[in-house]
Design a protein around this motif. Structure first.
Motif, PDB file in Angstrom:
ATOM      1  N   ALA A   1       3.560   3.380  -0.290  1.00 25.74           N
ATOM      2  CA  ALA A   1       5.005   2.962  -0.058  1.00 25.74           C
ATOM      3  C   ALA A   1       5.132   2.562  -1.656  1.00 25.74           C
ATOM      4  N   ILE A   2       6.541   3.062  -2.099  1.00 32.17           N
ATOM      5  CA  ILE A   2       6.775   2.757  -3.288  1.00 32.17           C
ATOM      6  C   ILE A   2       7.809   1.387  -3.236  1.00 32.17           C
TER       7      ILE A   2
ATOM      8  N   GLY B   1      -1.486   3.093  -0.505  1.00 31.29           N
ATOM      9  CA  GLY B   1      -1.189   2.669  -1.883  1.00 31.29           C
ATOM     10  C   GLY B   1       0.195   1.898  -1.773  1.00 31.29           C
ATOM     11  N   LEU B   2       0.319   0.657  -2.523  1.00 30.47           N
ATOM     12  CA  LEU B   2       1.540   0.167  -2.845  1.00 30.47           C
ATOM     13  C   LEU B   2       1.895   0.265  -4.309  1.00 30.47           C
ATOM     14  N   LEU B   3       2.949   1.102  -4.547  1.00 30.79           N
ATOM     15  CA  LEU B   3       3.082   1.568  -6.103  1.00 30.79           C
ATOM     16  C   LEU B   3       4.227   0.718  -6.323  1.00 30.79           C
ATOM     17  N   GLY B   4       4.395   0.229  -7.535  1.00 26.93           N
ATOM     18  CA  GLY B   4       5.567  -0.213  -8.087  1.00 26.93           C
ATOM     19  C   GLY B   4       5.217  -0.857  -9.461  1.00 26.93           C
ATOM     20  N   PRO B   5       6.310  -1.310 -10.209  1.00 27.40           N
ATOM     21  CA  PRO B   5       6.135  -1.954 -11.362  1.00 27.40           C
ATOM     22  C   PRO B   5       5.602  -3.277 -11.341  1.00 27.40           C
ATOM     23  N   ASN B   6       5.179  -3.927 -12.125  1.00 24.34           N
ATOM     24  CA  ASN B   6       4.865  -5.251 -12.220  1.00 24.34           C
ATOM     25  C   ASN B   6       5.974  -6.248 -11.845  1.00 24.34           C
ATOM     26  N   GLY B   7       5.863  -7.069 -10.975  1.00 22.33           N
ATOM     27  CA  GLY B   7       6.992  -7.963 -10.574  1.00 22.33           C
ATOM     28  C   GLY B   7       7.812  -7.306  -9.384  1.00 22.33           C
TER      29      GLY B   7
END
Lengths: 339, 295
Positions: A206-207, A34-40
């Motif tokens: 990965a965050i 998973g690639l986790l992170g806020p939009n942008g």
């Protein structure tokens, strides 16, 4: 065995805007990553470099040991891609779209026909297969897109925000399907800004924040690294501000309590992080009773991925989301995507 | 009946399908397969949404009917050689219709870009992305031939006469050459311009001026001197004049002089050469645009 996906030191900027500053991660064959992170944060740009839609400025991008920059066609054969916004030709029927897709991946026609029917069946699309995709609901569209992405039996399936805009039921169908896919040996790379989604699905993640990987590992590793347990305490259902502050002062003095935050959004409930004391619930209960505070409710939990994100960036994913929403130039992004 | 093991086999990767670094499949076979599939898609769209084709047939018909009626009472021979205006106009309408159809060729590609459908094509391991261009071209050429056929029939019905078989063949060749060049131009623009608004704007400012600056509606001799020069440089004129000649003469050869310019008269083969040169020029001009996107 080569990594299913190997991204090292990836840089990509559009004009003066740096979308990806330095991203490195590896996806092992057969796992859900998973690639986790806020939009942008740079997730989609990373995916665009991986799927050969964008050329990286610098860095290595490999699929099954094949460079996506030097041998894009060989890399494309190994990748299935399910974009965030499903682009179906709304005049074609589902079956026609899959036949088109099969020809674009040069599947021999006899094999393709059989495979299309199998996938339609697997994704419960057979009833809708001869309707034009313009009539499909969001969940149906996503399922058809999944079928299209899997048609050529790719080694790696890449999904960009697979459940954004889907209803709960469709969301669970997609999750369940991705787990089946993993069980069958396909590597899955998903991006998401939903914590629960990554937590529920990913073997490792990965965050990403502001174009940089800030942490990576398995969900439980990351949570353990943050450490501590979370306690959510309500003195009353709606605690007066003053009373909550008094309780906060008292609880903060306990040796095993690391921090206390008053959350006005939830009736001034108290959020505690505790560490180094196994019997903390009883301990808190007794201290509150001694200071004659009532208890409306008290729950404990292990740290969540949100806490991991908070620890790494100093803000919650929700905050980052809001901040990013204000900063984003959606029109410019759309333009970039068309390039 | 779906069994667990059959699910497994349908969802597991199959590296044998994906080949090595080098191509082990026939590149030409792959190119034909994808071009055929993309062309088929365009024809399915046409079949389910035929309004563009309908409009593309009705419009030239209206040109013939209304514009033809505009000069009905002009003295016979006014437009040269014992012609009525309807006869004069038909070749102009044929070429103009093919030209406008081809000028719109880029629009579906532009919409595919805007809706993200093009990305679906770009992440696929196409043998060559020129198959996207090839499919659009085949589609537009077929469409133009359908339209041309209808106009030729309608003009015959309205009294413009009908060239012989060789003449019709030559007309088809000339229409093909115009359509190829203009389609390429439009596709190039579809990849170069930011969005469909801009593409439509370009189509809008190109379409009618090129018509008026050609011999579609009036002969060269009617025009101001400067316009004669412009019209003699306009590729449309190089298509209209020979077709007009073919309409009026059944006796012709490759060396027959079919077109007048302020400077000289031009033979049929020279006209075809000019159109070929126009096509080559456009293809050269759009190369960098396509390569930037297709590299």
């Amino acid at each position: 065995m080569a990594n299913a996906v190997f991204i090292d030191n990836l840089h990509k900027s559009y004009g003066s805007i740096t979308a990806v500053e330095n991203i490195s991660f590896q996806v092992q064959p057969g796992e859900i990553f998973g690639l986790l992170g806020p939009n942008g944060a740079g997730k989609t740009t990373t995916i665009r470099c991986l799927t050969t839609l964008a050329k990286p400025d610098r860095g290595t991008v490999e699929v099954c040991g094949i460079s996506a920059v030097k041998n894009p066609r060989a890399a494309r054969r190994r990748l299935g891609y399910v974009a965030q916004e499903v682009a179906l030709d709304k005049v074609l029927t589902g079956r026609e779209l899959l036949h088109l897709q099969a020809a674009l991946y040069h599947l021999p026609s006899e094999g393709a026909k059989e495979r299309i029917e199998r996938l339609l069946e697997l994704l419960n699309l057979t009833t809708y297969a001869d309707r034009q995709t313009g009539t499909y609901s969001g969940g149906l569209r996503k399922r058809l897109d999944l079928a299209a992405g899997l048609l050529h039996q790719p080694e790696v399936l890449v999904l960009d925000e697979p459940t954004v805009g889907l209803d709960i039921e469709s969301r669970f169908i997609v999750w369940d399907f991705l787990r089946q896919l993993k069980a069958a040996g396909t590597t899955v790379l998903i991006t998401s800004h939903y914590l629960e989604e990554i937590d529920a699905l990913a073997d490792r993640l990965a965050i990403i924040d502001s174009g940089v990987v800030i942490d990576s590992g398995s969900p439980s590793q990351l949570k353990e690294r943050v450490g501590g347990d979370r306690v959510t305490l309500q003195i009353k259902e709606f605690t007066p501000e003053e009373e909550a502050q008094q309780a906060k002062a008292m609880l903060s003095s306990l040796p095993f309590v690391q921090s206390v935050i008053v959350n006005p959004a939830r009736g001034n409930s108290l959020n505690l992080i505790v560490k180094g004391e196994s019997n903390y619930l009883t301990n808190i209960e007794e201290s509150l009773a001694a200071a004659s505070f009532p208890i409306f409710s008290m729950t404990q939990s292990r740290p969540s991925l949100d806490d991991v994100y908070l620890a790494a960036t100093g803000r919650t994913l929700m905050d980052a989301e809001m901040a990013a929403a204000g900063r984003r130039d959606l029109k410019a992004e759309k333009k970039e995507e068309m390039k | 009946m779906i069994t667990q093991s059959s699910i497994q086999s349908s969802l597991s990767p199959d590296p044998s399908l994906h080949g090595g670094l080098e191509d082990n499949s026939s590149a030409l076979g792959d190119f034909l397969q994808e071009t055929f599939a993309l062309t088929k898609r365009l024809f399915i769209q046409l079949q389910r949404r035929p309004s563009t084709l309908m409009a593309g047939i009705i419009q030239p018909f209206m040109w013939l009917l209304l514009f033809g009626a505009l000069f009905t009472n002009a003295p016979r021979g006014f437009f040269g050689e014992d012609l009525n205006y309807g006869q004069f106009l038909a070749p102009g309408v044929i070429v103009f219709t093919a030209f406008s159809g081809a000028l719109n060729a880029g629009l579906p590609v532009m919409f595919d870009r805007e809706f993200g459908f093009l990305n679906r094509l770009l992440v696929a391991p196409l043998a060559s992305r020129y198959s996207i261009v090839a499919a659009s071209t085949i589609y537009i050429v077929a469409l133009s031939f359908i339209q041309t056929g209808v106009i030729v029939a309608a003009s015959a019905f309205l009294g413009a006469g009908l060239p012989n078989i060789a003449g019709l063949g030559a007309i088809a060749l000339i229409v093909l050459l115009v359509v190829l060049g203009v389609t390429a131009l439009s596709l190039g623009l579809a990849f170069a311009l930011p969005g469909h608004i801009e593409l439509i704007a370009v189509i809008f400012v190109t379409n009618l001026p090129l018509l008026f600056a050609s011999t579609a509606l009036a002969p060269l001799s009617f025009m101001a001197g400067w316009l004669q020069v412009v019209a003699s440089l306009n590729p449309l004129t190089y298509a209209i004049e020979p077709i007009r000649y073919l309409y009026l003469h059944s006796e012709w050869g490759i060396g027959t002089l079919v077109m007048d310019t302020p400077w000289t008269s031009i033979s049929l083969w020279a006209v075809i050469l000019v159109l070929l040169a126009f096509d080559a020029l456009v293809l050269l001009a759009i190369q960098p645009l396509l390569r930037r996107r297709f590299a």
